[in-house]
Design an enzyme around this catalytic site. Sequence first.
Site, short mmCIF file in Angstrom:
data_model
loop_
_atom_site.label_atom_id
_atom_site.label_comp_id
_atom_site.label_asym_id
_atom_site.label_seq_id
_atom_site.Cartn_x
_atom_site.Cartn_y
_atom_site.Cartn_z
N TYR A 28 -38.68 29.13 -22.15
CA TYR A 28 -38.92 28.07 -23.15
C TYR A 28 -39.21 28.71 -24.49
O TYR A 28 -39.99 29.67 -24.56
CB TYR A 28 -40.09 27.18 -22.73
N GLU A 71 -39.43 26.63 -27.74
CA GLU A 71 -39.42 25.59 -28.79
C GLU A 71 -40.01 26.15 -30.07
O GLU A 71 -40.96 26.94 -30.04
CB GLU A 71 -40.20 24.36 -28.32
N ASP A 82 -18.77 17.93 -41.18
CA ASP A 82 -18.77 18.22 -39.74
C ASP A 82 -17.47 18.96 -39.44
O ASP A 82 -16.40 18.37 -39.35
CB ASP A 82 -18.86 16.89 -38.98
N THR A 123 -19.36 22.49 -33.84
CA THR A 123 -19.46 22.89 -32.45
C THR A 123 -19.09 24.38 -32.44
O THR A 123 -18.53 24.90 -33.42
CB THR A 123 -18.46 22.17 -31.53
N LYS A 151 -14.83 24.85 -29.86
CA LYS A 151 -13.47 24.35 -30.12
C LYS A 151 -12.66 25.51 -30.72
O LYS A 151 -12.50 26.53 -30.06
CB LYS A 151 -13.54 23.10 -30.98
N ARG A 189 -20.05 26.39 -25.16
CA ARG A 189 -20.29 24.99 -25.48
C ARG A 189 -21.60 24.88 -26.24
O ARG A 189 -22.66 25.23 -25.71
CB ARG A 189 -20.37 24.24 -24.15
C1 LIG Z 1 -16.24 17.31 -30.79
C2 LIG Z 1 -16.91 16.75 -31.99
C3 LIG Z 1 -18.29 16.50 -32.00
C4 LIG Z 1 -19.14 16.52 -30.76
O1 LIG Z 1 -19.27 17.70 -30.11
P1 LIG Z 1 -20.01 17.75 -28.68
O2 LIG Z 1 -20.27 19.19 -28.50
O3 LIG Z 1 -19.08 17.16 -27.70
O4 LIG Z 1 -21.27 16.96 -28.79
C5 LIG Z 1 -18.88 16.10 -33.19
N1 LIG Z 1 -18.15 15.93 -34.30
C6 LIG Z 1 -16.82 16.11 -34.32
C7 LIG Z 1 -16.06 15.90 -35.59
C8 LIG Z 1 -16.15 16.52 -33.17
O5 LIG Z 1 -14.82 16.67 -33.17
#
Ligand SMILES: *Cc1c(COP(=O)(O)O)cnc(C)c1O
Length: 474
Positions: free
Chosen positions: A65, A67, A242, A271, A274, A280
Amino acid sequence: MSELNAESTAFRAALDVVRDVDPRIADAIAKELHDQRESLKLIASENYASPAVLLAMGNWLSDKYAEGTIGRRFYAGCQNVDTVESIAVEHAKALFDAPYAYVQPHSGIDANLVAYWAILADRVEVPYLKKFEKRQINDLTDAEWAELRAAFGNQRMLGMSLDAGGHLTHGFRPNISGKMFDQRSYGVDAATGQIDYAALRETAKEFKPAVIVGGYSAYPRKVNFATMREIADEVGATFMVDMAHFAGLVAGKVFTGDFNPIPHAHIVTTTTHKSLRGPRGGAVFAQPELADQVDRGCPMVLGGPLAHVMAAKAIAFAEARRPEFAGYAQRIVDNSQALATGLLNRGATLVSGGTDNHLVLVDVDKYGLTGRQAEQALLDSGIVTNRNSIPQDPNGAWYTSGIRVGTPALTSRGLGTAEMDQIADLMHTVLSSTKPGASKAKFDLDPAIADRVSKQANEMLGAFPLYPSVDLGI
Ligand SMILES: *Cc1c(COP(=O)(O)O)cnc(C)c1O
């Protein structure tokens, strides 16, 4: 007996240890590798992380942990987590040339939630409302949510519409962001399929949002973040980007200058799994003035950080800092453009007419199909894609009229532009041979065609082994 390499030895040993407790889990893990190897994966949000990234996650850092923030934890004995998180932050900042990075978010959604709270906390005094003290957040009525939003000063968010490629977390009702903020969307120009910055500016001036969100999940073009920042400044908004989908293209310096969000946005979320090819997880980058608020992500909206995943993030960021990652990022886009050209040459219609990034959005309405029908017909033919809305989608968000295809995963596997043309041919063959059925989900496709395409897809994949260094011996 020939000696096994380190990766094969490591994964075999790990599976043996797991198999001892429940062999079904070991088998499912091994089968996942097998299935991934057999799959022509065109899912734009997926990728293949390196063995080093995968192996960095399976250890006792998971037991700790921690935090709080580096050096200021709510738990004792966090020295190794501090080391791991500091190194992940060091690599992240260097990779993106960002003044500040926060690598604790467990996912992209969590990263966005951290960012939204940071932005709100920076702008408004959080009120204490006794009335809501004993209430479950999920039980609040729309009117009560409106009351809560009013207490926060009715903060507004301007984000990309879902059918233009925006994400649920950009202020849409099924997500908490749509409850926290009064949301309005910007879309794309109907003729070009690209963001209409003049319309965006008009909407921003009229709506006066607290936050403008850039970024997307299904928009096939680059975005001018310098222009968006100008618009945000004109209306006094915080500009958030984002980059969940295209972080790998930023890291690999395909998106530079006006198209790199880091120097233009106040706050950037991503993220890590991707196009970035990591584990992840999520991360937040911010200008120094927002750093203290972002640091409150845990415990404000996050639980204890996943130290084992932060270790894997550090490895992924380090890998992306190597010069060859830029070549990988450029090949993702070369492949995506080759796929688009291959589809266009065969008569397909693409949203916006092409692509600047890692994804292509095929308008399957032009084949007389819904996205649902096209997705399943392709899957039956061994081609894994996902259905997606297109701008002004006539079939709504469930059935849709689009198919989203992305190249990060196949590029990791080594496929190139010649294979992309072949894939375009296979996709076109399936889509033009599929006839709509009695419902928006049903269709007819000659099984012989599905079978032939499936075999061709498999044959192509055979030349590009996935995880060639990993031999599980089964
Ligand atoms: C995939 C995605 C997310 C979410 O990601 P997770 O790891 O699945 O929570 C947020 N914003 C955008 C633009 C995404 O394409």
